[in-house]
Write an enzyme that holds these catalytic residues in place. Structure first.
Site, PDB file in Angstrom:
ATOM      1  N   GLU A 134      72.439  14.375  27.135  1.00 53.80           N
ATOM      2  CA  GLU A 134      71.940  16.026  26.786  1.00 53.80           C
ATOM      3  C   GLU A 134      73.132  17.106  27.238  1.00 53.80           C
ATOM      4  OE1 GLU A 134      68.191  16.688  29.215  1.00 53.80           O
ATOM      5  OE2 GLU A 134      68.114  18.325  28.404  1.00 53.80           O
ATOM      6  N   LYS A 189      70.527  14.968  23.113  1.00 49.14           N
ATOM      7  CA  LYS A 189      68.718  16.224  23.215  1.00 49.14           C
ATOM      8  C   LYS A 189      70.081  17.380  23.148  1.00 49.14           C
ATOM      9  CE  LYS A 189      65.189  16.749  26.348  1.00 49.14           C
ATOM     10  NZ  LYS A 189      64.355  16.638  27.740  1.00 49.14           N
TER      11      LYS A 189
END
Lengths: 99, 297
Positions: B177, B214
């Site tokens: 992420e 992400k």
């Protein structure tokens, strides 16, 4: 009888006044408060202030973003975790701090 | 239901990934928002128990199933607790069909080169082995990008993939992420740099390794579609990062292969005083709204 010639004072005066005014306006146009040199200074200052303004606007946007993401109706858990560590110095029960 | 079923559920992505944290919401303020005031508990342990009771109520709700919530990201404290006498990850998968993930990062370093790298994770291997034993499917770790700085962005991506390799070695699927802050003026440029850096690392991954990504909802629609279709990527989930729900949903629908992963607590509108029916209905509406946005793309 020969008439003595009177020097043309009027035109001379007008010329002198005109030249003086011209010199004044030229000087003002360059050096004056609203002259070219001062304009350059104003523009430089405006540039600095513009950059300062966009920096402030950017940090306001960041703070508003963080405020939203830490509000009750939004509560971004990742950011909450990050801020709890960075701002409050919290760690999780099973963690140790190595300095 | 096996490991392959978990991979298929995440890969098909008909739903969203929720954040399920106990300690993240264990502050008295969060409890007060839930309708439990400070007089109701006299110690931290009691406070944690009350928050956990709320968590248990959420995961037992009829709508909290794999049909809409394909995954749940747990913090460590929640992973070590139990729901209905079963470890939280196993309960989530076996009883609710929700794939459990674990957030493993320990915070961010200070900003340098316009980015914040992950802080070191000294006992990561032990944590991963513990998580794998409890039935956790994957992990999640978050860094932050604050500007289109090529050097900074390549450091972030390199660190994510380096730690990701450790996680894969322990048999888990990492969610990488690298969040791009939504308030920066050069967001589009930063996202392009991020896309290229990730693509380079994905192409270098061995054939038997898979990751998840992400990513912040991009400025350019479908910017990440190549990453979504990459053979080394199981799924790409969207991070709202502060966009309002309406804007996040609108952006999500412009990115067809991305599914939602809202870090927001699901506790919005929930209260201890609600009857089970009211509680489940309110939670169901929240889940349904995010679910529709997620599959609308």
């Amino acid at each position: 009888m020969r008439q003595r010639s009177i020097p043309p004072i009027g035109p001379l005066a007008v010329t002198f006044v005109s030249l003086t005014l011209a010199a004044y306006f030229i000087f003002s146009a360059i050096q004056g408060d609203y002259g070219i040199l001062r304009r350059a200074a104003y523009e430089a200052e405006a540039d600095v202030l513009q950059r300062k303004l966009s920096t402030l606007q950017s940090s306001i946007a960041q703070l508003e973003n963080k405020t939203l993401r830490l509000s009750d109706h939004y509560l971004d858990l990742d950011l909450l975790d990050q801020q709890a560590r960075d701002v409050l110095g919290f760690i999780r029960p099973d963690e140790i701090v190595i300095q | 239901m096996s490991y392959q079923d978990q991979r298929d559920l995440i890969h098909t992505g008909q739903g969203f990934i929720a954040a399920l944290d106990q300690s993240g919401g264990s502050t008295p303020k969060a409890l007060a928002a839930y309708g439990v005031d400070a007089a109701a508990f006299s110690s931290d342990a009691e406070m944690f128990d009350m928050i956990h009771a709320m968590r248990s109520r959420i995961v037992r709700a009829p709508d909290f199933t794999g049909a809409k919530v394909v995954g749940a990201i747990l913090f460590e404290d929640t992973m070590d607790r139990e729901f209905d006498g079963q470890s939280a990850p196993q309960y989530l998968w076996q009883q609710r069909g929700v794939v459990p993930f674990l957030k493993v990062d320990k915070g961010l370093q200070d900003t340098a080169d316009n980015v914040q790298l992950l802080k070191p994770m000294p006992d990561l291997d032990a944590l991963l082995q513990h998580a794998a034993a409890l039935g956790v499917f994957g992990t999640k770790m978050r860094s932050v990008i604050h500007g289109a700085n090529p050097a900074g962005i390549s450091q972030v991506v390199a660190q994510q993939f380096e730690i990701g390799a450790e996680i894969i070695a322990q048999g888990l699927i990492p969610i990488l992420e690298p969040e791009v802050s939504i308030t920066i003026s050069d967001k589009a440029e930063a996202e392009n740099l991020l896309h290229n850096a990730i693509l380079t690392h994905l192409d270098a991954l061995p054939a038997d390794q898979t990751v998840m990504l992400k990513l912040t909802l991009p400025e350019t629609a479908n910017l990440y579609s190549r990453l979504c279709q990459h053979p080394r990527v199981l799924s790409v989930v969207a991070l709202s990062g502060g966009y309002s729900r309406a804007e996040a949903n609108a952006r999500l629908s412009q990115n067809s292969k991305m599914i939602a992963s809202f870090s927001r607590a699901l506790t919005e509108g929930l209260s201890a005083q609600q009857s089970d029916a009211e509680f489940n209905q309110t939670l169901g509406q929240t889940i349904d709204e995010i679910y529709r946005a997620s599959i609308a793309g």
